[in-house]
Structure formats: structure tokens, C-alpha cells
Design a protein around this motif. Structure first.
Motif, PDB file in Angstrom:
ATOM      1  N   LYS A  31       0.824  -1.213   0.000  1.00 60.43           N
ATOM      2  CA  LYS A  31       0.000   0.000   0.000  1.00 60.43           C
ATOM      3  C   LYS A  31       0.857   1.262   0.000  1.00 60.43           C
ATOM      4  O   LYS A  31       0.532   2.237  -0.669  1.00 60.43           O
ATOM      5  N   THR A  32       1.960   1.238   0.738  1.00 63.73           N
ATOM      6  CA  THR A  32       2.870   2.389   0.774  1.00 63.73           C
ATOM      7  C   THR A  32       3.407   2.693  -0.617  1.00 63.73           C
ATOM      8  O   THR A  32       3.619   3.848  -0.973  1.00 63.73           O
ATOM      9  N   ARG A  33       3.596   1.647  -1.416  1.00 60.69           N
ATOM     10  CA  ARG A  33       4.153   1.817  -2.753  1.00 60.69           C
ATOM     11  C   ARG A  33       3.073   2.005  -3.814  1.00 60.69           C
ATOM     12  O   ARG A  33       3.366   2.085  -5.001  1.00 60.69           O
ATOM     13  N   GLY A  34       1.805   2.029  -3.394  1.00 61.75           N
ATOM     14  CA  GLY A  34       0.709   2.255  -4.338  1.00 61.75           C
ATOM     15  C   GLY A  34       0.492   1.104  -5.306  1.00 61.75           C
ATOM     16  O   GLY A  34       0.098   1.315  -6.448  1.00 61.75           O
ATOM     17  N   ILE A  35       0.752  -0.119  -4.835  1.00 65.61           N
ATOM     18  CA  ILE A  35       0.594  -1.304  -5.677  1.00 65.61           C
ATOM     19  C   ILE A  35      -0.669  -2.039  -5.231  1.00 65.61           C
ATOM     20  O   ILE A  35      -0.890  -2.227  -4.036  1.00 65.61           O
ATOM     21  N   THR A  36      -1.477  -2.464  -6.184  1.00 63.92           N
ATOM     22  CA  THR A  36      -2.678  -3.228  -5.836  1.00 63.92           C
ATOM     23  C   THR A  36      -2.324  -4.700  -5.647  1.00 63.92           C
ATOM     24  O   THR A  36      -1.269  -5.153  -6.113  1.00 63.92           O
ATOM     25  N   GLN A  37      -3.231  -5.426  -5.002  1.00 63.27           N
ATOM     26  CA  GLN A  37      -3.017  -6.871  -4.859  1.00 63.27           C
ATOM     27  C   GLN A  37      -2.927  -7.526  -6.231  1.00 63.27           C
ATOM     28  O   GLN A  37      -2.075  -8.385  -6.457  1.00 63.27           O
ATOM     29  N   ALA A  38      -3.792  -7.104  -7.144  1.00 65.82           N
ATOM     30  CA  ALA A  38      -3.798  -7.691  -8.490  1.00 65.82           C
ATOM     31  C   ALA A  38      -2.473  -7.443  -9.204  1.00 65.82           C
ATOM     32  O   ALA A  38      -1.945  -8.343  -9.864  1.00 65.82           O
ATOM     33  N   GLN A  39      -1.924  -6.230  -9.081  1.00 61.91           N
ATOM     34  CA  GLN A  39      -0.644  -5.911  -9.732  1.00 61.91           C
ATOM     35  C   GLN A  39       0.487  -6.766  -9.163  1.00 61.91           C
ATOM     36  O   GLN A  39       1.299  -7.306  -9.914  1.00 61.91           O
ATOM     37  N   LEU A  40       0.529  -6.867  -7.840  1.00 58.48           N
ATOM     38  CA  LEU A  40       1.604  -7.648  -7.224  1.00 58.48           C
ATOM     39  C   LEU A  40       1.441  -9.125  -7.542  1.00 58.48           C
ATOM     40  O   LEU A  40       2.426  -9.812  -7.837  1.00 58.48           O
ATOM     41  N   ALA A  41       0.214  -9.618  -7.518  1.00 61.41           N
ATOM     42  CA  ALA A  41      -0.036 -11.022  -7.862  1.00 61.41           C
ATOM     43  C   ALA A  41       0.437 -11.314  -9.285  1.00 61.41           C
ATOM     44  O   ALA A  41       1.100 -12.330  -9.530  1.00 61.41           O
ATOM     45  N   GLU A  42       0.133 -10.403 -10.218  1.00 61.25           N
ATOM     46  CA  GLU A  42       0.555 -10.585 -11.612  1.00 61.25           C
ATOM     47  C   GLU A  42       2.075 -10.607 -11.720  1.00 61.25           C
ATOM     48  O   GLU A  42       2.651 -11.449 -12.407  1.00 61.25           O
ATOM     49  N   THR A  43       2.738  -9.699 -11.016  1.00 63.63           N
ATOM     50  CA  THR A  43       4.202  -9.645 -11.014  1.00 63.63           C
ATOM     51  C   THR A  43       4.793 -10.964 -10.529  1.00 63.63           C
ATOM     52  O   THR A  43       5.806 -11.429 -11.042  1.00 63.63           O
ATOM     53  N   LEU A  44       4.129 -11.563  -9.534  1.00 62.79           N
ATOM     54  CA  LEU A  44       4.639 -12.800  -8.937  1.00 62.79           C
ATOM     55  C   LEU A  44       4.134 -14.054  -9.654  1.00 62.79           C
ATOM     56  O   LEU A  44       4.496 -15.165  -9.283  1.00 62.79           O
ATOM     57  N   GLY A  45       3.266 -13.866 -10.659  1.00 57.94           N
ATOM     58  CA  GLY A  45       2.734 -15.019 -11.393  1.00 57.94           C
ATOM     59  C   GLY A  45       1.693 -15.791 -10.602  1.00 57.94           C
ATOM     60  O   GLY A  45       1.584 -17.013 -10.728  1.00 57.94           O
ATOM     61  N   LEU A  46       0.921 -15.072  -9.787  1.00 59.51           N
ATOM     62  CA  LEU A  46      -0.110 -15.702  -8.953  1.00 59.51           C
ATOM     63  C   LEU A  46      -1.471 -15.124  -9.307  1.00 59.51           C
ATOM     64  O   LEU A  46      -1.566 -14.070  -9.922  1.00 59.51           O
ATOM     65  N   THR A  47      -2.517 -15.798  -8.846  1.00 58.79           N
ATOM     66  CA  THR A  47      -3.842 -15.204  -8.947  1.00 58.79           C
ATOM     67  C   THR A  47      -3.992 -14.224  -7.793  1.00 58.79           C
ATOM     68  O   THR A  47      -3.312 -14.349  -6.764  1.00 58.79           O
ATOM     69  N   GLN A  48      -4.891 -13.269  -7.966  1.00 54.01           N
ATOM     70  CA  GLN A  48      -5.120 -12.316  -6.882  1.00 54.01           C
ATOM     71  C   GLN A  48      -5.641 -13.045  -5.644  1.00 54.01           C
ATOM     72  O   GLN A  48      -5.282 -12.718  -4.518  1.00 54.01           O
ATOM     73  N   GLN A  49      -6.472 -14.069  -5.853  1.00 45.98           N
ATOM     74  CA  GLN A  49      -7.028 -14.812  -4.723  1.00 45.98           C
ATOM     75  C   GLN A  49      -5.925 -15.503  -3.914  1.00 45.98           C
ATOM     76  O   GLN A  49      -5.949 -15.483  -2.679  1.00 45.98           O
ATOM     77  N   THR A  50      -4.951 -16.093  -4.604  1.00 48.72           N
ATOM     78  CA  THR A  50      -3.831 -16.743  -3.911  1.00 48.72           C
ATOM     79  C   THR A  50      -3.035 -15.712  -3.141  1.00 48.72           C
ATOM     80  O   THR A  50      -2.714 -15.896  -1.963  1.00 48.72           O
ATOM     81  N   PHE A  51      -2.733 -14.587  -3.815  1.00 47.51           N
ATOM     82  CA  PHE A  51      -1.953 -13.560  -3.131  1.00 47.51           C
ATOM     83  C   PHE A  51      -2.710 -13.017  -1.928  1.00 47.51           C
ATOM     84  O   PHE A  51      -2.132 -12.784  -0.877  1.00 47.51           O
ATOM     85  N   GLN A  52      -4.025 -12.815  -2.087  1.00 45.05           N
ATOM     86  CA  GLN A  52      -4.824 -12.289  -0.975  1.00 45.05           C
ATOM     87  C   GLN A  52      -4.796 -13.252   0.211  1.00 45.05           C
ATOM     88  O   GLN A  52      -4.714 -12.833   1.364  1.00 45.05           O
ATOM     89  N   SER A  53      -4.789 -14.558  -0.057  1.00 37.53           N
ATOM     90  CA  SER A  53      -4.728 -15.525   1.043  1.00 37.53           C
ATOM     91  C   SER A  53      -3.355 -15.513   1.724  1.00 37.53           C
ATOM     92  O   SER A  53      -3.253 -15.773   2.920  1.00 37.53           O
ATOM     93  N   TYR A  54      -2.289 -15.177   0.975  1.00 33.57           N
ATOM     94  CA  TYR A  54      -0.973 -15.009   1.597  1.00 33.57           C
ATOM     95  C   TYR A  54      -0.977 -13.761   2.477  1.00 33.57           C
ATOM     96  O   TYR A  54      -0.494 -13.777   3.605  1.00 33.57           O
ATOM     97  N   GLU A  55      -1.511 -12.675   1.927  1.00 32.50           N
ATOM     98  CA  GLU A  55      -1.495 -11.396   2.634  1.00 32.50           C
ATOM     99  C   GLU A  55      -2.345 -11.442   3.902  1.00 32.50           C
ATOM    100  O   GLU A  55      -2.020 -10.812   4.899  1.00 32.50           O
ATOM    101  N   SER A  56      -3.418 -12.203   3.870  1.00 32.18           N
ATOM    102  CA  SER A  56      -4.295 -12.297   5.048  1.00 32.18           C
ATOM    103  C   SER A  56      -3.780 -13.317   6.060  1.00 32.18           C
ATOM    104  O   SER A  56      -4.292 -13.395   7.169  1.00 32.18           O
ATOM    105  N   PRO A  67      12.097 -14.216  -1.848  1.00 32.52           N
ATOM    106  CA  PRO A  67      12.960 -13.240  -2.519  1.00 32.52           C
ATOM    107  C   PRO A  67      12.216 -12.449  -3.602  1.00 32.52           C
ATOM    108  O   PRO A  67      12.423 -11.248  -3.748  1.00 32.52           O
ATOM    109  N   ALA A  68      11.334 -13.111  -4.349  1.00 30.92           N
ATOM    110  CA  ALA A  68      10.580 -12.421  -5.403  1.00 30.92           C
ATOM    111  C   ALA A  68       9.625 -11.392  -4.801  1.00 30.92           C
ATOM    112  O   ALA A  68       9.467 -10.290  -5.336  1.00 30.92           O
ATOM    113  N   VAL A  69       8.997 -11.733  -3.682  1.00 29.13           N
ATOM    114  CA  VAL A  69       8.096 -10.793  -3.005  1.00 29.13           C
ATOM    115  C   VAL A  69       8.898  -9.576  -2.535  1.00 29.13           C
ATOM    116  O   VAL A  69       8.487  -8.432  -2.752  1.00 29.13           O
TER     117      VAL A  69
END
Length: 128
Positions: A31-56, A67-69
Motif C-alpha cells: 500500500k505504501t508503494r501504491g501497488i494493488t493486490q492484483a498488480q503484485l499477484a501478476e508480477t509474482l505469477g499468482l492469482t489475486q485470490q492466492t496472493f490475498q490468502s498469503y497477505e491475510s 525473494p521475489a516478493v
């Protein structure tokens, strides 16, 4: 003989707390960097749902993905894990470009996109 399926190892309370805190730090950095969950998930090659479950903290982030995160969020692994980055303190002041990136991250989305286009333009010209 067939191997019996390996049962998932139970997670301890301490491990669960670690992954919840890790997810909270990732969310804060994102959030500090102004990146959405969807953007970060795409960068990491994940679905937003998978990334959201990591973040939660509902799912554990694989160690191999850490390291990629950290790179995607422009933080050290120590910062990602909630440790003080002693090497950053020893290096002295942050380089000018790093300060500029941090300032850009604070701009509204439209201005961030404009800056990104200018940078892309300069980099494209430099590669010619």
C-alpha cells in the motif's frame, strides 16, 4: 509398493502468528508503494485470490517465493521478515534515485503512471 500420501504438517500457533504478521507487513509495504493486490499477484505469477490468502495469513507463502516478493516490494528479506536491515543502516544515506522512487510512490496514481511513461521513454531511447 505405493507411497502413502504425505499428510500436511500441522502449523503451530507461533508459525500461524508469523505468517499473519508477514502478510500484514506485505500489505503495508504494498500500500505504501501504491501497488494493488492484483498488480503484485501478476508480477509474482499468482492469482489475486492466492496472493490475498498469503497477505491475510490464511495460506503460507512458500519460502522460495520470499525473494521475489521482497524484490517486487523493493525491500530486503530482513524488512519483509520484520527484522531491522543492519546493512541499510551501515551504508549511509539512501541514494538519490531511491529517495525519488519513494517520493513517486506517494504521488497519486495518474502522476505515477506519467512518471513511469517518462522513464519508459528514456530507457527505450537509451537502448537504441
Amino acid at each position: 509398493m505405493h507411497k502413502a500420501p504425505t499428510a500436511a504438517m500441522p502449523i503451530t500457533t507461533e508459525e500461524r502468528d508469523f505468517f499473519i504478521a508477514l502478510g500484514e507487513r506485505i500489505e503495508q509495504f504494498r500500500k505504501t508503494r501504491g501497488i494493488t493486490q492484483a498488480q503484485l499477484a501478476e508480477t509474482l505469477g499468482l492469482t489475486q485470490q492466492t496472493f490475498q490468502s498469503y497477505e491475510s495469513g490464511r495460506r503460507r507463502i512458500p519460502v522460495s517465493a520470499m525473494p521475489a516478493v521482497a524484490r517486487a516490494l523493493s525491500v530486503s528479506l530482513e524488512e519483509l521478515f520484520g527484522e531491522q536491515d543492519s546493512s541499510a543502516r551501515k551504508r549511509g544515506p539512501a541514494p538519490k534515485w531511491q529517495k525519488q522512487i519513494e517520493a513517486i510512490a506517494q504521488l497519486p496514481k495518474a502522476k505515477q503512471q506519467f512518471v513511469a511513461q517518462v522513464i519508459d521513454s528514456v530507457l527505450a531511447q537509451a537502448q537504441r
